[in-house]
Design a protein around this motif. Structure first.
Motif, PDB file in Angstrom:
ATOM      1  N   ILE A 104      13.738  61.066   0.479  1.00  0.00           N
ATOM      2  CA  ILE A 104      13.152  62.248  -0.152  1.00  0.00           C
ATOM      3  C   ILE A 104      12.216  61.741  -1.238  1.00  0.00           C
ATOM      4  CG2 ILE A 104      13.592  64.374  -1.461  1.00  0.00           C
ATOM      5  CD1 ILE A 104      16.531  64.173  -0.374  1.00  0.00           C
ATOM      6  N   TRP A 105      10.986  62.214  -1.249  1.00  0.00           N
ATOM      7  CA  TRP A 105      10.080  61.767  -2.305  1.00  0.00           C
ATOM      8  C   TRP A 105       9.099  62.851  -2.694  1.00  0.00           C
ATOM      9  CZ3 TRP A 105       9.186  59.651   2.685  1.00  0.00           C
ATOM     10  CH2 TRP A 105       7.893  59.847   3.224  1.00  0.00           C
ATOM     11  N   THR A 106       8.529  62.674  -3.877  1.00  0.00           N
ATOM     12  CA  THR A 106       7.446  63.523  -4.359  1.00  0.00           C
ATOM     13  C   THR A 106       6.224  62.649  -4.599  1.00  0.00           C
ATOM     14  OG1 THR A 106       8.004  63.292  -6.709  1.00  0.00           O
ATOM     15  CG2 THR A 106       9.100  65.060  -5.485  1.00  0.00           C
ATOM     16  N   ARG A 107       5.090  63.312  -4.716  1.00  0.00           N
ATOM     17  CA  ARG A 107       3.831  62.602  -4.950  1.00  0.00           C
ATOM     18  C   ARG A 107       2.894  63.550  -5.691  1.00  0.00           C
ATOM     19  NH1 ARG A 107       1.733  58.034  -2.419  1.00  0.00           N
ATOM     20  NH2 ARG A 107      -0.461  57.876  -1.846  1.00  0.00           N
ATOM     21  N   HIS A 108       2.320  63.082  -6.752  1.00  0.00           N
ATOM     22  CA  HIS A 108       1.290  63.843  -7.455  1.00  0.00           C
ATOM     23  C   HIS A 108      -0.065  63.373  -6.934  1.00  0.00           C
ATOM     24  CE1 HIS A 108       3.822  65.787 -10.584  1.00  0.00           C
ATOM     25  NE2 HIS A 108       4.603  64.749 -10.373  1.00  0.00           N
ATOM     26  N   TRP A 109      -0.887  64.325  -6.508  1.00  0.00           N
ATOM     27  CA  TRP A 109      -2.184  63.987  -5.905  1.00  0.00           C
ATOM     28  C   TRP A 109      -3.223  64.939  -6.473  1.00  0.00           C
ATOM     29  CZ3 TRP A 109      -2.927  59.589  -3.609  1.00  0.00           C
ATOM     30  CH2 TRP A 109      -4.064  59.378  -2.828  1.00  0.00           C
ATOM     31  N   GLY A 110      -4.033  64.454  -7.391  1.00  0.00           N
ATOM     32  CA  GLY A 110      -4.909  65.357  -8.109  1.00  0.00           C
ATOM     33  C   GLY A 110      -4.059  66.334  -8.901  1.00  0.00           C
TER      34      GLY A 110
ATOM     35  N   ARG B 147       1.005  68.890  -5.910  1.00  0.00           N
ATOM     36  CA  ARG B 147       2.313  68.259  -5.772  1.00  0.00           C
ATOM     37  C   ARG B 147       2.708  68.237  -4.295  1.00  0.00           C
ATOM     38  NH1 ARG B 147       6.066  71.186 -10.413  1.00  0.00           N
ATOM     39  NH2 ARG B 147       5.290  70.018 -12.227  1.00  0.00           N
ATOM     40  N   ILE B 148       3.257  67.109  -3.877  1.00  0.00           N
ATOM     41  CA  ILE B 148       3.690  66.911  -2.489  1.00  0.00           C
ATOM     42  C   ILE B 148       5.177  66.588  -2.499  1.00  0.00           C
ATOM     43  CG2 ILE B 148       3.422  65.456  -0.436  1.00  0.00           C
ATOM     44  CD1 ILE B 148       0.506  64.926  -1.446  1.00  0.00           C
ATOM     45  N   VAL B 149       5.925  67.152  -1.561  1.00  0.00           N
ATOM     46  CA  VAL B 149       7.345  66.846  -1.407  1.00  0.00           C
ATOM     47  C   VAL B 149       7.614  66.567   0.067  1.00  0.00           C
ATOM     48  CG1 VAL B 149       9.716  67.568  -1.782  1.00  0.00           C
ATOM     49  CG2 VAL B 149       7.920  68.425  -3.292  1.00  0.00           C
ATOM     50  N   VAL B 150       8.251  65.436   0.346  1.00  0.00           N
ATOM     51  CA  VAL B 150       8.612  65.054   1.708  1.00  0.00           C
ATOM     52  C   VAL B 150      10.125  64.858   1.782  1.00  0.00           C
ATOM     53  CG1 VAL B 150       8.332  63.360   3.549  1.00  0.00           C
ATOM     54  CG2 VAL B 150       6.383  63.933   2.083  1.00  0.00           C
ATOM     55  N   THR B 151      10.761  65.521   2.742  1.00  0.00           N
ATOM     56  CA  THR B 151      12.188  65.383   3.000  1.00  0.00           C
ATOM     57  C   THR B 151      12.336  64.864   4.419  1.00  0.00           C
ATOM     58  OG1 THR B 151      12.620  67.295   1.575  1.00  0.00           O
ATOM     59  CG2 THR B 151      14.400  66.601   3.041  1.00  0.00           C
ATOM     60  N   THR B 152      12.854  63.647   4.603  1.00  0.00           N
ATOM     61  CA  THR B 152      12.858  63.081   5.957  1.00  0.00           C
ATOM     62  C   THR B 152      13.970  63.600   6.861  1.00  0.00           C
ATOM     63  OG1 THR B 152      14.077  61.080   5.309  1.00  0.00           O
ATOM     64  CG2 THR B 152      11.663  60.988   5.211  1.00  0.00           C
TER      65      THR B 152
ATOM     66  N   VAL C 247       9.506  75.352  -3.919  1.00  0.00           N
ATOM     67  CA  VAL C 247       9.236  75.975  -5.214  1.00  0.00           C
ATOM     68  C   VAL C 247       8.561  74.986  -6.163  1.00  0.00           C
ATOM     69  CG1 VAL C 247      10.302  77.039  -7.231  1.00  0.00           C
ATOM     70  CG2 VAL C 247      11.120  77.629  -4.943  1.00  0.00           C
ATOM     71  N   TRP C 248       9.078  73.758  -6.201  1.00  0.00           N
ATOM     72  CA  TRP C 248       8.536  72.748  -7.121  1.00  0.00           C
ATOM     73  C   TRP C 248       7.101  72.383  -6.765  1.00  0.00           C
ATOM     74  CZ3 TRP C 248       6.687  67.739  -6.750  1.00  0.00           C
ATOM     75  CH2 TRP C 248       6.591  67.024  -7.956  1.00  0.00           C
ATOM     76  N   ALA C 249       6.801  72.314  -5.476  1.00  0.00           N
ATOM     77  CA  ALA C 249       5.454  71.905  -5.045  1.00  0.00           C
ATOM     78  C   ALA C 249       4.410  72.988  -5.276  1.00  0.00           C
ATOM     79  CB  ALA C 249       5.473  71.514  -3.572  1.00  0.00           C
ATOM     80  N   THR C 250       4.838  74.223  -5.378  1.00  0.00           N
ATOM     81  CA  THR C 250       3.901  75.347  -5.497  1.00  0.00           C
ATOM     82  C   THR C 250       2.945  75.156  -6.673  1.00  0.00           C
ATOM     83  OG1 THR C 250       5.493  76.856  -4.500  1.00  0.00           O
ATOM     84  CG2 THR C 250       3.773  77.843  -5.864  1.00  0.00           C
ATOM     85  N   ARG C 251       1.719  75.567  -6.479  1.00  0.00           N
ATOM     86  CA  ARG C 251       0.682  75.450  -7.485  1.00  0.00           C
ATOM     87  C   ARG C 251       1.211  75.885  -8.869  1.00  0.00           C
ATOM     88  NH1 ARG C 251      -4.797  75.702  -6.736  1.00  0.00           N
ATOM     89  NH2 ARG C 251      -4.503  76.658  -4.667  1.00  0.00           N
ATOM     90  N   THR C 252       0.979  75.067  -9.858  1.00  0.00           N
ATOM     91  CA  THR C 252       1.383  75.390 -11.217  1.00  0.00           C
ATOM     92  C   THR C 252       0.242  76.104 -11.937  1.00  0.00           C
ATOM     93  OG1 THR C 252       0.592  73.271 -12.093  1.00  0.00           O
ATOM     94  CG2 THR C 252       2.873  73.349 -11.289  1.00  0.00           C
TER      95      THR C 252
END
Length: 236
Positions: free
Chosen positions: A191-197, A200-205, A227-232
């Motif tokens: 499971i990981w997150t990534r900030h890109w610009g 927010r990206i979240v991947v659950t394998t 919810v966490w990835a949603t535009r802030t």
């Protein structure tokens, strides 16, 4: 109050049940105030105006192909603040021919080791292994995974090639067996997150099948991740 907009993009390999799998989570989004649009192809990624008005993309598109225009549109939307998330092959094994997609997501499915060769019968269960999803120190504190203990699954265990720009919330370790060509245990992000610009990206394998998606810990991670990835507000 303006409703948040979620875009569900699904399709690709039918073995991952993209329609049924995404249907598990659409009610959650709607209950939490999202207006949900569903698309059965990646053509929508080339619609800059639509993506600019989208707060979250949930993708379930295993393998398949993406055009350069669609990929550029997806990447631009994430950079501008649109969240991007998904599970298993629907995000971590998408668009194998696109290096730009791999660069965006930060990790790519390589394989899922199988059972001992003499025990294989030719079905998908040949690739189902008991394994543990282990929380990292970051994962024990992160809003997506806080309060979730390590948990065990019997399903495909993804071996992931990745870079170090991802923030790993959970891992899984592949042991070495007599029939394996590798010589020491290998730990992959699960499971990981990534900030890109601004995005927010979240991947659950985990998530090969519906029963895995309905596992309480897996489902909680995916729902919190959406919810966490949603535009802030800062990305609006």
């Amino acid at each position: 109050m303006t409703r948040r907009k979620a875009l569900v993009v699904r399709g690709g390999w039918e073995g991952h049940r993209p329609v049924e799998a995404t249907a598990l989570f659409i009610p959650f989004l709607e209950r939490n105030g999202y207006a949900v649009r569903v698309e059965e192809s990646t053509e929508i990624y080339a619609d800059a105006a639509e993506l600019a008005d989208t707060d979250l993309i949930v993708q379930c598109m295993t393998m398949s192909q993406i055009t350069a225009e669609q990929m550029a549109g997806l990447a631009a939307a994430v950079v501008a603040g649109t969240g991007f998330t998904g599970w298993h092959g629907g995000i971590a094994d998408s668009f194998r021919a696109s290096s730009d997609y791999l660069h965006l997501v930060g990790g790519q499915f390589a394989t899922h080791p199988g059972v001992e060769p003499c025990d294989r019968v030719g079905g998908e269960a040949d690739n189902f292994l008991p394994h543990t999803i282990s929380m990292t120190d970051l994962g024990r504190e992160h809003p997506i995974t806080a309060g979730i203990d390590d948990f065990d699954l019997v399903t495909e265990q993804y071996w992931v090639l990745h870079d170090d720009l991802i923030d790993v919330l959970a891992t899984t370790t592949h042991p070495t067996r007599a029939w394996h060509p590798w010589h020491r245990p290998v730990t992959s992000p699960a499971i990981w997150t990534r900030h890109w610009g601004a995005g927010r990206i979240v991947v659950t394998t985990p998530g090969h099948s519906l029963d895995v998606l309905e596992h309480p810990s897996v489902r909680t991670v995916i729902e919190r991740g959406m919810v966490w990835a949603t535009r802030t507000a800062s990305a609006s």
